[in-house]
Design a protein around this motif. Structure first.
Motif, PDB file in Angstrom:
ATOM      1  N   MET A 131       0.842  -1.192   0.000  1.00 48.16           N
ATOM      2  CA  MET A 131       0.000   0.000   0.000  1.00 48.16           C
ATOM      3  C   MET A 131       0.882   1.247   0.000  1.00 48.16           C
ATOM      4  N   ILE A 132       0.548   2.209  -0.841  1.00 53.05           N
ATOM      5  CA  ILE A 132       1.312   3.440  -0.949  1.00 53.05           C
ATOM      6  C   ILE A 132       0.650   4.518  -0.097  1.00 53.05           C
ATOM      7  N   LYS A 133       1.351   4.946   0.961  1.00 53.02           N
ATOM      8  CA  LYS A 133       0.806   5.952   1.867  1.00 53.02           C
ATOM      9  C   LYS A 133       1.542   7.286   1.796  1.00 53.02           C
ATOM     10  N   HIS A 134       2.811   7.249   1.378  1.00 52.88           N
ATOM     11  CA  HIS A 134       3.610   8.478   1.341  1.00 52.88           C
ATOM     12  C   HIS A 134       4.540   8.441   0.132  1.00 52.88           C
ATOM     13  N   ILE A 135       4.441   9.449  -0.715  1.00 54.89           N
ATOM     14  CA  ILE A 135       5.258   9.567  -1.929  1.00 54.89           C
ATOM     15  C   ILE A 135       6.206  10.745  -1.779  1.00 54.89           C
ATOM     16  N   LEU A 136       7.467  10.533  -2.092  1.00 57.68           N
ATOM     17  CA  LEU A 136       8.468  11.592  -2.082  1.00 57.68           C
ATOM     18  C   LEU A 136       8.937  11.844  -3.506  1.00 57.68           C
ATOM     19  N   ILE A 137       8.871  13.085  -3.954  1.00 60.79           N
ATOM     20  CA  ILE A 137       9.448  13.444  -5.243  1.00 60.79           C
ATOM     21  C   ILE A 137      10.643  14.348  -5.005  1.00 60.79           C
ATOM     22  N   ALA A 138      11.787  13.975  -5.570  1.00 60.52           N
ATOM     23  CA  ALA A 138      12.990  14.796  -5.512  1.00 60.52           C
ATOM     24  C   ALA A 138      12.988  15.701  -6.737  1.00 60.52           C
ATOM     25  N   HIS A 139      12.856  16.991  -6.523  1.00 56.13           N
ATOM     26  CA  HIS A 139      12.626  17.972  -7.586  1.00 56.13           C
ATOM     27  C   HIS A 139      13.886  18.807  -7.794  1.00 56.13           C
ATOM     28  N   ASP A 140      14.350  18.929  -9.041  1.00 53.19           N
ATOM     29  CA  ASP A 140      15.585  19.669  -9.317  1.00 53.19           C
ATOM     30  C   ASP A 140      15.342  20.945 -10.121  1.00 53.19           C
ATOM     31  N   LEU A 141      14.088  21.415 -10.137  1.00 56.22           N
ATOM     32  CA  LEU A 141      13.717  22.707 -10.733  1.00 56.22           C
ATOM     33  C   LEU A 141      13.727  22.716 -12.260  1.00 56.22           C
ATOM     34  N   ARG A 142      13.849  21.563 -12.884  1.00 57.10           N
ATOM     35  CA  ARG A 142      13.789  21.532 -14.347  1.00 57.10           C
ATOM     36  C   ARG A 142      12.417  21.044 -14.801  1.00 57.10           C
ATOM     37  N   GLN A 158      12.997  28.704  -3.402  1.00 60.88           N
ATOM     38  CA  GLN A 158      11.790  28.435  -2.627  1.00 60.88           C
ATOM     39  C   GLN A 158      10.539  28.880  -3.377  1.00 60.88           C
ATOM     40  N   GLN A 159      10.594  30.057  -3.992  1.00 57.19           N
ATOM     41  CA  GLN A 159       9.453  30.581  -4.733  1.00 57.19           C
ATOM     42  C   GLN A 159       9.129  29.696  -5.941  1.00 57.19           C
ATOM     43  N   ALA A 160      10.172  29.249  -6.650  1.00 57.59           N
ATOM     44  CA  ALA A 160       9.964  28.394  -7.818  1.00 57.59           C
ATOM     45  C   ALA A 160       9.328  27.064  -7.420  1.00 57.59           C
ATOM     46  N   LEU A 161       9.795  26.497  -6.304  1.00 57.96           N
ATOM     47  CA  LEU A 161       9.236  25.235  -5.836  1.00 57.96           C
ATOM     48  C   LEU A 161       7.787  25.402  -5.384  1.00 57.96           C
ATOM     49  N   GLU A 162       7.497  26.497  -4.708  1.00 59.91           N
ATOM     50  CA  GLU A 162       6.127  26.748  -4.270  1.00 59.91           C
ATOM     51  C   GLU A 162       5.191  26.917  -5.455  1.00 59.91           C
ATOM     52  N   THR A 163       5.695  27.536  -6.523  1.00 58.79           N
ATOM     53  CA  THR A 163       4.888  27.687  -7.738  1.00 58.79           C
ATOM     54  C   THR A 163       4.554  26.334  -8.344  1.00 58.79           C
ATOM     55  N   SER A 164       5.556  25.465  -8.475  1.00 58.60           N
ATOM     56  CA  SER A 164       5.317  24.123  -9.015  1.00 58.60           C
ATOM     57  C   SER A 164       4.357  23.344  -8.132  1.00 58.60           C
ATOM     58  N   LEU A 165       4.541  23.457  -6.829  1.00 59.14           N
ATOM     59  CA  LEU A 165       3.702  22.711  -5.895  1.00 59.14           C
ATOM     60  C   LEU A 165       2.248  23.165  -5.987  1.00 59.14           C
ATOM     61  N   SER A 166       2.031  24.472  -6.023  1.00 63.30           N
ATOM     62  CA  SER A 166       0.665  24.990  -6.091  1.00 63.30           C
ATOM     63  C   SER A 166       0.005  24.689  -7.427  1.00 63.30           C
ATOM     64  N   GLN A 167       0.813  24.573  -8.489  1.00 60.59           N
ATOM     65  CA  GLN A 167       0.263  24.346  -9.827  1.00 60.59           C
ATOM     66  C   GLN A 167      -0.089  22.882 -10.066  1.00 60.59           C
ATOM     67  N   TYR A 168       0.696  21.958  -9.524  1.00 54.71           N
ATOM     68  CA  TYR A 168       0.537  20.555  -9.894  1.00 54.71           C
ATOM     69  C   TYR A 168       0.144  19.609  -8.759  1.00 54.71           C
ATOM     70  N   THR A 187       3.458  18.699   0.948  1.00 51.46           N
ATOM     71  CA  THR A 187       4.475  19.334   1.780  1.00 51.46           C
ATOM     72  C   THR A 187       5.714  19.662   0.958  1.00 51.46           C
ATOM     73  N   LEU A 188       6.320  20.802   1.249  1.00 51.45           N
ATOM     74  CA  LEU A 188       7.551  21.222   0.582  1.00 51.45           C
ATOM     75  C   LEU A 188       8.697  21.190   1.583  1.00 51.45           C
ATOM     76  N   MET A 189       9.815  20.566   1.166  1.00 50.95           N
ATOM     77  CA  MET A 189      11.023  20.540   1.989  1.00 50.95           C
ATOM     78  C   MET A 189      12.190  21.063   1.162  1.00 50.95           C
ATOM     79  N   LEU A 190      12.889  22.055   1.680  1.00 55.90           N
ATOM     80  CA  LEU A 190      14.086  22.602   1.051  1.00 55.90           C
ATOM     81  C   LEU A 190      15.246  22.385   2.012  1.00 55.90           C
TER      82      LEU A 190
END
Length: 264
Positions: A1-12, A52-62, A68-71
């Motif tokens: 069962m999948i309860k928690h997904i982590l995506i490692a995001h490199d801003l591309r 941080q702003q770029a990541l928040e934009t991606s998070l809010s859009q998709y 949750t966002l972690m930097l």
């Protein structure tokens, strides 16, 4: 069962493709989604604010609203692997790397795959619909059986999962048809036994046993079937195991024909 997904995001842009897929899977499974970016410790405060702003934009859009966002600062591969344990993650999602990049360049991606203790999903295609089809490389190993289980838990009931066993007889083998018949009986028994432990509402399962060599026959089946997802059991644990058994996984991680799920 999948309860928690982590995506490692490199801003591309490829990371946003992976974020969209991670969001789709989070909604499909009712799972939590965490976006992690590992920044260079030498960045200035202003540069970190821009990140941080770029990541928040991606998070809010998709991503779903409760994501949750972690930097964090540090060495990307080390931080990602540490957070898998700390956050109790069930699935790691990465965007495919079309060019070298400080977050996942070559050997770093290999290192993550080799030491990742949970299923790793490499996203290559711009498609955030539920996966319609998957191709699994199946043998009698525990790694392949684990990959089968993970794929059945990941895929929606509407998907088709095709398990491919490539049979390469010993040199000088006398009766190929008889050997293929026995192999097909054994693979059929394996699937019957394994499916007893799988979800009743899992994807439709089909299978085939084909003669040939694994890399070539698997590539031919990828071209013929055009799966949305390729599923591989990962035998890599340490340099020796990688050298002896990890070539197939490494090849498809770096030259992925579709999204790739790698399972230890």
């Amino acid at each position: 069962m999948i309860k928690h997904i982590l995506i490692a995001h490199d801003l591309r842009s490829t990371a946003d493709l992976a974020l969209r897929r991670a969001a789709q899977l989070a909604l499909q499974h009712g799972a939590r989604l965490t976006l992690l970016h590992v920044a260079n410790p030498q960045l200035s405060t202003r540069e970190l604010e821009v990140v941080q702003q770029a990541l928040e934009t991606s998070l809010s859009q998709y991503a779903p609203p409760d994501s949750t966002l972690m930097l964090l600062l540090g060495r990307p591969a080390e931080v990602v692997l540490e957070q898998l344990q700390h956050l109790e993650v069930d699935l790691l999602v990465l965007g495919a790397q079309r060019q070298r990049h400080p977050l996942f360049p070559g050997t770093t991606l290999d290192g993550i795959a080799r030491h990742c203790s949970i299923p790793l999903l490499l996203v290559t295609h711009e498609d955030d619909r539920p996966y319609p089809s998957a191709l699994l490389a199946l043998d009698f190993s525990i790694w392949a059986c684990n990959a089968l289980s993970s794929a059945c838990h990941l895929l929606p009931p509407s998907a088709e999962l095709h398990a491919l066993n490539v049979f390469q007889p010993d040199k000088g083998h006398g009766d190929l048809e008889k050997a293929l018949y026995i192999q097909r009986q054994l693979i059929g028994k394996l699937l019957h036994d394994e499916t007893q432990q799988l979800p009743k509402q899992g994807p439709r399962l089909s299978h085939a046993v084909l003669p040939g060599s694994m890399p070539q026959t698997l590539q031919e089946q990828i071209e013929q079937r055009a799966p949305a997802l390729l599923v591989l059991g990962n035998r890599c644990r340490g340099a020796l195991a990688s050298a002896l058994q990890g070539d197939l996984v490494q090849h498809f991680l770096h030259k992925a024909p579709c999204d790739v799920l790698v399972v230890l």
